[in-house]
Design an enzyme around this catalytic site. Structure first.
Site, PDB file in Angstrom:
ATOM      1  N   ASP A 157      -5.144   6.772   3.934  1.00 13.63           N
ATOM      2  CA  ASP A 157      -3.879   6.046   3.818  1.00 13.63           C
ATOM      3  C   ASP A 157      -3.203   6.519   2.534  1.00 13.63           C
ATOM      4  O   ASP A 157      -3.598   6.138   1.430  1.00 13.63           O
ATOM      5  CB  ASP A 157      -4.177   4.536   3.786  1.00 13.63           C
ATOM      6  CG  ASP A 157      -2.941   3.697   3.474  1.00 13.63           C
ATOM      7  OD1 ASP A 157      -1.906   4.258   3.070  1.00 13.63           O
ATOM      8  OD2 ASP A 157      -3.034   2.461   3.607  1.00 13.63           O
ATOM      9  N   LYS A 187       8.920   4.858   0.473  1.00 12.98           N
ATOM     10  CA  LYS A 187       8.281   4.695  -0.835  1.00 12.98           C
ATOM     11  C   LYS A 187       8.427   5.964  -1.674  1.00 12.98           C
ATOM     12  O   LYS A 187       7.835   6.086  -2.737  1.00 12.98           O
ATOM     13  CB  LYS A 187       6.794   4.376  -0.666  1.00 12.98           C
ATOM     14  CG  LYS A 187       6.531   3.036   0.026  1.00 12.98           C
ATOM     15  CD  LYS A 187       5.047   2.774   0.092  1.00 12.98           C
ATOM     16  CE  LYS A 187       4.675   1.709   1.096  1.00 12.98           C
ATOM     17  NZ  LYS A 187       5.028   0.349   0.704  1.00 12.98           N
ATOM     18  N   HIS A 246      -5.266  -1.895   2.764  1.00 14.92           N
ATOM     19  CA  HIS A 246      -4.036  -2.603   3.140  1.00 14.92           C
ATOM     20  C   HIS A 246      -4.196  -3.137   4.561  1.00 14.92           C
ATOM     21  O   HIS A 246      -4.913  -2.549   5.381  1.00 14.92           O
ATOM     22  CB  HIS A 246      -2.894  -1.577   3.077  1.00 14.92           C
ATOM     23  CG  HIS A 246      -1.519  -2.135   3.237  1.00 14.92           C
ATOM     24  ND1 HIS A 246      -0.973  -2.433   4.466  1.00 14.92           N
ATOM     25  CD2 HIS A 246      -0.562  -2.434   2.322  1.00 14.92           C
ATOM     26  CE1 HIS A 246       0.267  -2.890   4.299  1.00 14.92           C
ATOM     27  NE2 HIS A 246       0.531  -2.904   3.008  1.00 14.92           N
ATOM     28  N   CYS A 281      -0.306  -7.576   1.023  1.00 10.53           N
ATOM     29  CA  CYS A 281      -0.973  -7.138   2.265  1.00 10.53           C
ATOM     30  C   CYS A 281      -2.421  -6.734   2.011  1.00 10.53           C
ATOM     31  O   CYS A 281      -2.950  -5.824   2.657  1.00 10.53           O
ATOM     32  CB  CYS A 281      -0.219  -6.007   2.957  1.00 10.53           C
ATOM     33  SG  CYS A 281       1.422  -6.470   3.497  1.00 10.53           S
TER      34      CYS A 281
END
Ligand code: PMP
Length: 425
Positions: free
Chosen positions: A218, A244, A141, A383
């Site tokens: 991540d 999220k 990302h 992204c």
């Protein structure tokens, strides 16, 4: 048949916790939150971008502002103490959730992006130099890719990218070639928000550690949907976002091994993060407060803990099973169209999202037709622009699923895709 028919979790009961799922939608965006008579049900399939919020989390935020809104750490009055206890305990809840040793290892940030930047600035600027390498993957990302790219430019370090195989996995042979004694940091996404690939981050951590490099994971897409144990992975850093995973916006997490966070200089300076200050110098607070300068996101941190408790009540392993079931269903249904290309690994080996394109239909048009059907999906590069360049497309459409989604909602997406094909064919 009820919506909970053969799901690993009680979807019907879960749906009842999310007031927004009763919303009707129909294109009038002038009055946010309002519905018109001719509107239709909302099929919310944009969860990889942001998930929805259940009553217990909304109630936690409301309770904070109604009953104990105050600044933390400073006050000795009762409201401040209550806010401080709840805010600090939220760190403990997060630590337990990901298997960290304690609150010292849990820094509250704004989001995954800020967690990435914190490490890149506080650790990277100090530790990287010419001759060093940072190893990323081609499916990172921008939060990771752009950040390390810029820090590398400033320090003279090199950025290397682990290739993706034709079937959408990380090429681990290539990883073994790239990670060498020049490598100081390996930073890889746990679950790709475009490919849906679940990456072997624990194997990558072993490779990194064999060369005395650090491993940054991540976890923006994995913490919400999978059981995560940072010690099992042996991640040195792990980042994710509250919004999220049923929590509010404005709160993110950076996990870091205590000795590493201890050795790093602060990233932001100011109030709340100092122990003592003179006109000449300052010393820093204990972890994690050293990295939480200024008034933090108090209600958001407390509400993140409520979101975690909500998810844990459902069970993270069951949530993962539900995600996998929906991903496979969506993959299979979309594969019925011979002009649909789906990116990433096969349907039975991926996280809960499906990014795809329909021949001759731009992803934005597709998303707009979906919107006409009440189906909320994402269109764009998510992204991951260099990855889309590599895939040879400017954009893709992405459906992404969470605990309240059903097969019927995926059917609504498939109907909308069929409509788009008819319109543009
Ligand atoms: N990494 C991944 C894999 C993501 O999916 C996202 C959000 N799309 C991010 C990082 C950035 O998260 P945030 O915008 O909350 O900082």
């Amino acid at each position: 048949m009820g919506v909970q028919e053969s799901y690993p979790i009680d979807v019907e009961a879960i749906r009842a916790d999310f007031p927004i799922l009763d919303r009707q939608v129909g294109g009038n965006v002038e009055s946010p939150g309002e519905s018109d008579d001719d509107d239709q049900p909302l099929y919310y399939l944009d969860n990889a971008a942001t998930s929805q919020t259940p009553e217990p989390v909304i109630e936690t935020i409301s309770d904070y502002y109604r009953n104990y809104n105050a600044n933390v750490h400073r006050g000795i009055h009762q409201l401040s103490q209550e806010a401080s206890v709840a805010y600090e305990e939220a760190h403990d809840t997060v630590a337990d959730f990901i298997g960290a040793d304690g609150r010292e290892e849990i820094v509250f940030t704004k989001n995954t992006t800020e967690s990435e930047n914190l490490v890149a600035y506080a650790w990277g600027l100090a530790e990287l130099g010419p001759g060093d390498s940072v190893v990323l993957s081609e499916m990172e990302h921008h939060a990771s890719l752009v950040t390390w790219q810029q820090i590398a430019k400033r320090t003279g370090a090199e950025v290397r990218y682990i290739r993706i195989t034709d079937d959408g996995y990380l090429d681990m042979d290539h990883a073994a070639e790239l990670i060498d004694d020049s490598t100081k940091m390996v930073s890889v996404v746990h679950i790709s928000n475009t490919m849906g690939a679940v990456n072997p981050v624990s194997d990558l951590a072993d490779m990194a550690h064999d060369h005395d490099a650090l491993m940054f994971v991540d976890g923006a897409q994995s913490a919400p949907t999978h059981p995560v144990d940072v010690q099992d992975i042996d991640a040195d850093f792990f980042a994710f976002s509250g919004h999220k995973m049923c929590g509010p916006t404005g709160i993110g997490v950076l996990y870091g091994k205590e000795h590493l966070l201890e050795s790093m200089q602060p990233y932001l300076y100011g109030g709340e993060m100092i122990r003592s200050v003179t006109y000449e110098d300052a010393t820093w607070e204990d972890l994690p407060w050293k990295f939480e300068a200024g008034t933090p996101s108090i209600s958001q941190g407390i509400a993140l803990a409520a979101a975690i408790e909500y998810l844990e009540d459902i069970g993270m392993a069951s949530i993962r099973d539900h995600e996998e079931l929906l991903a496979e269903y969506a993959y299979d249904r979309l594969s019925e169209f011979d002009d649909v290309t789906i990116y990433g690994p096969p349907g039975d080996d991926r996280g809960g999202l499906v990014a795809f394109n329909v021949d001759g239909v731009h992803a934005h048009d597709l998303s707009s037709i979906c919107n006409d059907h009440g189906v909320a999906i994402r269109a764009g590069d998510h992204c991951t622009q260099p990855l889309h360049d590599k895939l040879g497309v400017p954009a893709s459409a992405r459906g992404s699923f969470y605990i309240y989604n059903t097969r019927e909602e995926i059917d609504a997406l498939v109907d909308a895709v069929a409509d788009a094909r008819d319109l543009f064919a």
